[in-house]
Design an enzyme around this catalytic site. Sequence first.
Site, PDB file in Angstrom:
ATOM      1  N   ARG A   1      52.116   1.922  -0.693  1.00  0.00           N
ATOM      2  CA  ARG A   1      50.897   1.112  -0.659  1.00  0.00           C
ATOM      3  C   ARG A   1      50.168   1.232  -1.988  1.00  0.00           C
ATOM      4  NH1 ARG A   1      48.433   1.140   5.506  1.00  0.00           N
ATOM      5  NH2 ARG A   1      49.982  -0.324   6.288  1.00  0.00           N
TER       6      ARG A   1
ATOM      7  N   GLN B   1      52.171  -4.846  -3.288  1.00  0.00           N
ATOM      8  CA  GLN B   1      51.520  -5.575  -2.201  1.00  0.00           C
ATOM      9  C   GLN B   1      52.323  -6.774  -1.721  1.00  0.00           C
ATOM     10  OE1 GLN B   1      47.547  -6.474  -3.572  1.00  0.00           O
ATOM     11  NE2 GLN B   1      46.704  -4.593  -2.690  1.00  0.00           N
TER      12      GLN B   1
ATOM     13  N   ASP C   1      55.087  -5.739   0.764  1.00  0.00           N
ATOM     14  CA  ASP C   1      54.707  -4.897   1.901  1.00  0.00           C
ATOM     15  C   ASP C   1      54.979  -5.605   3.225  1.00  0.00           C
ATOM     16  OD1 ASP C   1      53.586  -3.156   3.691  1.00  0.00           O
ATOM     17  OD2 ASP C   1      51.642  -3.015   2.693  1.00  0.00           O
TER      18      ASP C   1
ATOM     19  N   SER D   1      52.782  -4.676   6.361  1.00  0.00           N
ATOM     20  CA  SER D   1      51.499  -5.373   6.431  1.00  0.00           C
ATOM     21  C   SER D   1      51.664  -6.825   6.865  1.00  0.00           C
ATOM     22  CB  SER D   1      50.783  -5.309   5.075  1.00  0.00           C
ATOM     23  OG  SER D   1      50.361  -3.995   4.796  1.00  0.00           O
TER      24      SER D   1
ATOM     25  N   TYR E   1      46.794   6.042   5.296  1.00  0.00           N
ATOM     26  CA  TYR E   1      47.144   6.137   6.702  1.00  0.00           C
ATOM     27  C   TYR E   1      46.211   7.121   7.410  1.00  0.00           C
ATOM     28  CZ  TYR E   1      51.525   3.832   5.418  1.00  0.00           C
ATOM     29  OH  TYR E   1      52.463   2.953   4.959  1.00  0.00           O
TER      30      TYR E   1
END
Length: 375
Positions: free
Chosen positions: A122, A127, A130, A133, A230
């Site tokens: 992350r 991004q 990911d 996500s 997290y």
Amino acid sequence: MKISVLKEHRPGETRVAATPETVKKLVGLGHTVTIESGAGTVAGFPDAAFTEAGAAVVSGPAAASGADIVFKVRRPLPGEIAALPDGAALIALMEPFAYAADEIAALNARKIAGLSMEFTPRITRAQSMDALSSQSNLAGYRAVIEGAQIYGRAMPMMMTAAGTIAPAKVFVMGVGVAGLQAIATARRLGAVVTATDVRPAAKEQVASLGAKFIAVEDDEFKAAETAGGYAKEMSPEYQAKQAALTATHIAKQDIVITTALIPGRPAPVLITEAMVHSMKPGAVIVDMAVSQGGNCPLSKADEIVDVNGVKVAGFSNLPARLPADSSSLYAKNLLAFLPLITAEGGAINLDTDDEIVKAMLLTRNGATVSERLKS
């Protein structure tokens, strides 16, 4: 470089690891793309659309023949591993903590370079890759839609000549990507939304979406987040205090959505049997963590359990209930990652000096290389 996209054979899996849009881009980059016949049919992408985009459509396991890179959504079944070309790179949502020793051994026997999309770090540079996500975002949306359908009543306040309908009360437990989307979706549907999470940063995020934050905000709460963003596993003492607060709040809710997961560990219990029994008939619990044991001990994978009129729904694969959009986003995640393992001229290059590649690599050249799997 030859890229093969294989059909998903796990029950209930409707997604595909490429779309005609991403295939066209891959071909434009000079790659040869082969896709297994029927791989995208359920997601709304027929074989003809892939052919038009420039892919070769091949029936059965032969689709992987000669591939340098294999794209999949889910980790291959044991029988599928046998069809993979020796030395190929396999990129998928590998469910790394679910691997049995014999499955890892099978990958290593074929010298497969297994790359897990779940281990995408992350960081800003990653991004666009990911997949957790992108899939969780859609899962959070779908969880609310499923919950509203099971609830069977209107979500917003409605004032009519015949009387007023009160808005539904929705409680979201766990405010990660899925939880935030669940909050936003429930708010758009007109519900009164509350949410909880053990991460301090979540409070501001919840408020920004117009929901109310519910949590025991002590010193442990203020330190309850890892460097990677997290949630940490909380102490038994904190869990007891949070459970007491939750028990009071949950008895008043119409729909509760739980999203709490800890990588590599069973899902924490957020809703006890006693809490379920305290809820009014007609209320709904949507347990998004059921695939890792569930946030409620009464939930069962892909079943709706009736507990004295309270419906406890466990959906193990919510993204598969939105196959077109889930496939589109996942395919774009793969497309964004591909340049990191492609050298100039199109050859594969697994550069372990790159922090993203290093983090995602599970197996290579017949050995398990991921420290997270070794520990």
